[in-house]
Every structure is written in structure tokens, then in C-alpha cells.
Scaffold this active site. Structure first.
Site, PDB file in Angstrom:
ATOM      1  CG  ASP A  46      89.996  14.455   1.310  1.00 24.68           C
ATOM      2  OD1 ASP A  46      90.628  13.386   1.435  1.00 24.68           O
ATOM      3  OD2 ASP A  46      90.432  15.415   0.641  1.00 24.68           O
ATOM      4  CB  SER A  47      89.171   8.666   1.542  1.00 22.98           C
ATOM      5  OG  SER A  47      89.183   8.492   2.946  1.00 22.98           O
ATOM      6  CG  ASP A  85      91.912  14.607   4.946  1.00 17.33           C
ATOM      7  OD1 ASP A  85      93.026  15.126   5.153  1.00 17.33           O
ATOM      8  OD2 ASP A  85      91.762  13.586   4.255  1.00 17.33           O
ATOM      9  CE  LYS A 115      95.230  13.008   5.631  1.00 17.44           C
ATOM     10  NZ  LYS A 115      95.158  13.475   4.224  1.00 17.44           N
ATOM     11  CD  GLU A 117      95.383  15.836  -0.486  1.00 19.22           C
ATOM     12  OE1 GLU A 117      95.567  16.253  -1.652  1.00 19.22           O
ATOM     13  OE2 GLU A 117      94.529  14.973  -0.199  1.00 19.22           O
ATOM     14  CD  GLU A 184      97.562   8.648  -1.022  1.00 18.65           C
ATOM     15  OE1 GLU A 184      97.215   9.538  -0.226  1.00 18.65           O
ATOM     16  OE2 GLU A 184      96.761   8.041  -1.762  1.00 18.65           O
TER      17      GLU A 184
END
Ligand code: KIV
Length: 268
Positions: A46-47, A85, A115, A117, A184
Site C-alpha cells: 500500500d506504499s 497489501d 499482507k 498489519e 519493520e
């Protein structure tokens, strides 16, 4: 043709002590180049929001934007494992929502894993997505979707209390059935401890040398972003300068009437 990378083959790499390489990709041409270079995992992060779309952070990214970019990446890949993501608010509201959105993203994008978080707080969510046979990659430590709660992009896990929490998060993600875990921006020593404790591979970004694999944002690797470079980033080439020089040369030739030449022209 090179052997297709799968979720089981990523897990097996840890067993063999073979380092895993992961890079972000957001479109077909980059995906094709990275896949041909034999990168193991392509993450459509999602970057994409900050790197490609110019958003201030990853929070505005939508499921539709993630699917659009992932479809483009999948079209360029024959070997790498493609991971998509889950964007902010696509899995935080309810388990039902998380399962439906994970399913939609896999079904419509062609990615092979999602993925998301979070650690202890996302244990049930990860469990429920894994239970419908969608492989999940976890992501703990600095989690950019929690930017406002964290108060900025800071190294996590330096204080004893935080360190203990991150270790608990790592164990929760493994217990929930994730096949791998991104660490991270945490201290090298903590990442080493986690990597030794878990049986699933850890993939570090700003987490030191002892992780089972490494990930970076492709635009950082290629020197395509501005002068701000976080400590954990290594740019292997300065493509920003290369591109500027090429564009200046093109403009100079156009202004001076040197381009196009006969070589680039058609005739009746
Ligand atoms: O969104 C992303 O690109 C990521 C990686 C940097 C791990 O989450």
C-alpha cells in the site's frame, strides 16, 4: 523456465537457511524486470499510495486501487510469489469484512497471498483469513497504517515494554497461521530474537541482518525518490539523475531540431 515460487517454497527457504528477497512492484514493466531477475516475492504494497499516487501516507489507498496495481503486476510475473497489501480499513472493522475483502482481493487481482498489519490485535483476523485458505503475511513493528497512533515513522521496540509487546505480536502472528512476517524498523537484536524463535520466515525492512529475508521499496532501491532517505534504505543506482539527464538531452535535441532524425521518421 524457472520454478514458480509458492507459499510452501518460501517457508522451505527458512529451513534451508536461504535468504528470501522481496521488493515492491506496482506495475507491469517493473514487475517483469524484477521477476526476470528472480526476486522471490513481489509485494504490491500500500506504499503505492505514497510512492506512486503522491498521497501523504498509505491511509487513503483503496481496495480498488490495490486490485488495479496488483493486476498489472501479475501480468508481468511468471516466477515470483505475488502478495497484495490489504489497505487501511479493509480488515479492521470485522472478521466478516476482513474475509470478504481478502477474498475479493485474491479473486480479482490474481495475487497469491495477502499482507496485513498488526499482531495480537489482529490474531483472530489472520486466523479467519487463513481458515478460508488464503495465505497471510503478517507485518509488525512500525506499521504505517498506525502512523497517527505512533506519532510518526519511528523505530519501534527500543524500550523494554515495547520490545516485549513486539515479541508477543510476532508469536501471535505465527500462532494465527501466517506463512511469513514482515518486521519493520525494529532493533537488529530484537529481530534476531524473533527470527530465531519463529518457525515462519521473517522479512526485514530496517530490522537488521538476521532476518530470514529482506524487503525494500523498489523506488528507493533505484534512487527514484527525493533526497530524503531513511537510514535503512540503500539506493543501488541514482535513476533520478539518469532520468533527468535523458529528459534534458531529449528536450535539447527537440529544441535544436536534432530529433527526430531520418532513423525515426516514416516516408510515403
Ligand atoms: O507497503 C509496503 O510497501 C510495505 C513494505 C515496505 C513492507 O509494507
Amino acid at each position: 523456465m524457472a520454478q514458480k515460487i509458492t507459499v510452501p517454497s518460501i517457508k522451505a527457504m527458512k529451513g534451508r537457511g536461504e535468504k528470501i528477497t522481496m521488493l515492491t512492484a506496482y506495475d507491469t514493466p517493473f514487475a517483469r524486470i524484477l521477476d526476470e531477475a528472480d526476486v522471490d516475492i513481489l509485494l504490491v504494497g500500500d506504499s503505492v499510495g505514497s510512492v506512486v499516487a503522491g498521497y501523504p501516507n498509505t491511509l487513503p489507498v483503496t481496495i480498488e486501487e490495490m486490485i488495479y496495481h496488483t493486476k498489472a503486476v501479475v501480468r508481468g510475473v511468471t516466477r515470483a510469489l505475488v502478495v497484495i497489501d490489504m489497505p487501511f480499513m479493509s480488515y479492521q472493522v470485522s472478521i466478516e469484512d476482513a474475509k470478504r475483502n481478502a477474498g475479493k482481493m485474491i479473486k480479482e487481482s490474481g495475487a497469491e497471498a495477502v499482507k496485513l498489519e498488526g499482531g495480537v490485535n489482529m490474531k483472530e483476523v489472520i486466523e479467519s483469513i487463513v481458515a478460508i485458505d488464503i495465505p497471510v503475511m503478517g507485518h509488525i513493528g512500525l506499521t504505517p497504517q498506525s502512523i497517527h497512533q505512533m506519532g510518526g515513522y519511528k523505530v519501534q521496540g527500543k524500550a523494554e515494554e515495547q520490545k516485549r509487546k513486539i515479541m508477543e505480536d510476532a508469536v501471535a502472528v505465527e500462532e494465527a497461521g501466517a506463512f511469513s512476517l514482515v518486521l519493520e524498523c525494529i532493533p537488529t537484536e530484537l529481530a534476531k530474537e524473533i527470527s530465531e524463535k519463529l518457525t515462519i520466515p521473517t522479512i526485514g525492512i530496517g530490522a537488521g541482518i538476521h532476518c530470514d529475508g529482506q524487503v525494500l521499496v523498489i523506488h528507493d532501491v533505484l534512487g527514484l525518490l527525493g533526497d530524503f532517505r531513511p537510514k535503512f534504505v540503500k539506493s543501488y543506482v541514482d535513476l533520478r539523475t539518469v532520468i533527468s539527464q535523458a529528459v534534458e538531452e531529449y528536450m535539447d535535441e527537440v529544441k535544436k531540431g536534432k530529433f527526430p532524425t531520418e532513423e525515426h521518421s516514416f516516408h510515403l
